[in-house]
Design an enzyme around this catalytic site. Structure first.
Site, short mmCIF file in Angstrom:
data_model
loop_
_atom_site.label_atom_id
_atom_site.label_comp_id
_atom_site.label_asym_id
_atom_site.label_seq_id
_atom_site.Cartn_x
_atom_site.Cartn_y
_atom_site.Cartn_z
N LYS A 270 43.93 54.82 -8.51
CA LYS A 270 43.99 53.57 -7.75
C LYS A 270 42.85 52.67 -8.21
O LYS A 270 41.69 53.05 -8.17
CB LYS A 270 43.86 53.87 -6.25
N ASP A 275 39.13 45.11 -2.18
CA ASP A 275 40.10 45.24 -1.09
C ASP A 275 39.54 44.60 0.17
O ASP A 275 38.70 45.18 0.86
CB ASP A 275 40.40 46.72 -0.84
N LYS A 282 39.50 43.49 6.87
CA LYS A 282 38.49 44.48 7.23
C LYS A 282 37.34 43.80 7.98
O LYS A 282 37.11 42.60 7.83
CB LYS A 282 37.94 45.15 5.97
N ASP A 293 36.68 50.30 -4.40
CA ASP A 293 38.05 50.74 -4.16
C ASP A 293 38.82 50.99 -5.47
O ASP A 293 39.99 51.37 -5.43
CB ASP A 293 38.79 49.73 -3.29
N ASP A 352 46.12 46.60 5.17
CA ASP A 352 44.97 47.33 4.65
C ASP A 352 45.34 48.74 4.21
O ASP A 352 44.51 49.47 3.69
CB ASP A 352 43.85 47.37 5.70
N GLU A 354 47.09 49.44 1.66
CA GLU A 354 47.70 48.90 0.44
C GLU A 354 47.71 49.89 -0.72
O GLU A 354 48.58 49.82 -1.59
CB GLU A 354 46.97 47.62 0.02
N ARG A 356 48.45 53.00 -0.96
CA ARG A 356 49.67 53.83 -1.03
C ARG A 356 50.86 53.03 -1.53
O ARG A 356 51.77 53.60 -2.14
CB ARG A 356 49.94 54.45 0.34
#
Length: 501
Positions: A270, A275, A282, A293, A352, A354, A356
């Site tokens: 990933k 993010d 967030k 991230d 959030d 995201e 996956r």
């Protein structure tokens, strides 16, 4: 820094620093039997005046007396316990390196391999030593206008091996540890970069550096926004809709020509270079850490560097899934329904969640390679941090054998992982009223339900998911990327490549 095996005759050379540990009372006699009589005299004279019983890790420098058989010596105090653990051994190495920075010798002979810690064999003593040394020397000051830089004069550390039958094993340990450490540095450097420099384009195109260095082993394909769209990776694209930075998918193939037609091991990282959480934004507190991230993709790149240098006899594909999750009028929204590459539809409950969505399309995409194993690596859930803290990486898998292999690699490298359950009861929490599946469940077991979401797209493979949200970086005063789980994954591949120690 160069690492090698010391020739037994070289220890008499006066320009070489000797590094050795001293136990309390008579225990140090065992260490001293490998050095010259003149050096023994110098050490015994100094030790008489030092209280070393509880002073573990302290160092004392003995300068060269210019007599025949005399060397400069760095003594490491070992206290009174003959058996030490890896935590204490790491402290010894860190203190040793700190002292070396102030000593102007270019070469040293390292005698600490005689220590007994965690019942480790010679291979692991050398490997731990080198990995701890690299960790001690690591700094990231790329963006500071003024830094307190230091010059380390030491250019080579030679390990003293008294049994010539162990030299082959020692050289393998050096090769493994140096390659892995270099991979960890690559991962750390990328993780520590700010997202205004390390954006999706920058991160994905780092694979070309690897290709240039190992052109005979490595091939690279980078998909831009248009190619990703044409393939039908809609979930991936939706995540990036709010960003001015286009998404990229980098596919790195190692040993493809050698294993033509065979099934590869696939690592998917990933790579969210930032993010914000998107519309489900967030909290501002610690949001700066969301530059980390992308550490899953950085780890995959580090592993690909390590195995290329080790020349492992495997076919491996590393994939960097790079994009940003930002807030904009065009951002994807809670309530949106997305058709994934697999054909399944996903209802977005929280933007959030995201990672996956990016990973599910990539997991589906790799079906065309007929993979032997698929492992995804992601800073996926805060819930994993709550469950396992910052010590263990979360592991979810549909294959017991693969899980056992990963846990074995994690235990012997001390790059620790812990297996979480994969169960239909958790999958039920992802039911959607309007689509095939929701992208998030309620809060209960949410690290597990995130893994269950990914499993919906990985049922045809031997698959494992590594959630590194708690282990990919440190917060606070020592905030920086850790380089995990490069050591774990490289060891796993070493084991698969029949080079297991």
């Amino acid at each position: 820094m160069k690492f090698s095996i010391a020739d037994k005759s070289i220890k008499q050379t006066k320009d070489i620093l000797l590094i050795l540990g001293i136990f309390y009372k008579d225990c140090y006699q065992k260490t001293l039997k490998y050095i010259s009589d003149e050096n023994k005299k110098n050490i015994i004279q100094v030790v008489k005046n030092i209280k070393i019983k509880d002073n573990i890790g302290s160092t004392y420098f003995i300068s060269n007396t210019n007599k025949v058989g005399s060397n400069p010596i760095l003594l490491i105090m070992l206290g009174s316990k003959v058996n030490i653990n890896s935590r204490i051994y790491k402290k010894l190495i860190i203190n040793t390196i700190s002292s070396i920075k102030n000593i102007k010798y270019k070469k040293s002979i390292f005698f600490l391999l005689n220590l007994n810690f965690n019942n480790s064999n010679l291979y692991w003593k050398i490997r731990r030593s080198i990995e701890y040394i690299y960790e001690s020397l690591y700094e990231f000051n790329n963006f500071k206008s003024k830094t307190k830089s230091y010059k380390i004069y030491m250019k080579e550390i030679m390990f003293y091996i008294h049994d010539e039958n162990e030299i082959k094993q020692a050289n393998i340990a050096i090769s493994h540890s140096v390659s892995i450490s270099k991979g960890i540095i690559i991962t750390k450097n990328l993780g520590n970069m700010p997202s205004n420099f390390c954006d999706p384009h920058y991160l994905s195109h780092q694979s070309y550096i690897l290709k240039d260095k190992y052109s005979e082993k490595i091939s690279v394909e980078i998909m831009d926004h248009k190619k990703i769209k044409n393939i039908g990776m809609n979930a991936y694209l939706h995540v990036s809709k709010g960003s001015s930075k286009n998404p990229y998918l980098s596919i790195i193939k190692y040993n493809e020509n050698k294993f033509n037609g065979k099934s590869p091991i696939i690592l998917i990282g990933k790579g969210l270079t930032f993010d914000s959480g998107g519309i489900s934004i967030k909290p501002s507190n610690n949001m700066d850490e969301m530059k980390f991230d992308m550490c899953g993709a950085a780890a995959v790149l580090g592993v690909m560097h390590a195995i290329s240098e080790l020349n492992l006899n495997l076919y491996v594909i590393g994939i960097l899934a790079c994009c940003e999750n930002m807030v904009d009028s065009s951002s994807y929204k809670p309530g949106d329904i997305i058709k994934t590459l697999s054909g399944k539809t996903v209802e977005v409950i929280n933007t959030d969640a995201e990672g996956r969505l990016v990973l599910c399309d990539v997991i589906t995409y790799v079906k065309r390679f007929n993979p032997r194993i698929v492992i995804d690596i992601a800073t996926l859930t805060g819930a994993c941090v709550i469950a396992l803290g910052h010590h263990y990486t979360g592991l979810i898998s549909n294959c017991d054998e693969l899980s056992e292999n990963i846990l074995n690699a994690s235990n012997i490298t001390e790059d620790l992982a812990w297996r979480l359950p994969l169960n239909k009861k958790f999958s039920k929490q992802l039911k959607s009223r309007f689509a095939d599946i929701s992208n998030i469940s309620d809060r209960s077991g949410s690290a597990i339900t995130a893994g269950c979401f990914l499993y919906e797209f990985a049922k045809e493979y031997k698959w494992a998911h590594l959630d590194i949200a708690g282990t990919a970086w440190k917060s606070g005063v020592y905030k920086q990327a850790t380089g995990r789980p490069v050591s774990l994954l490289t060891q796993l591949l070493i084991n698969y490549g029949d080079k297991k120690i």
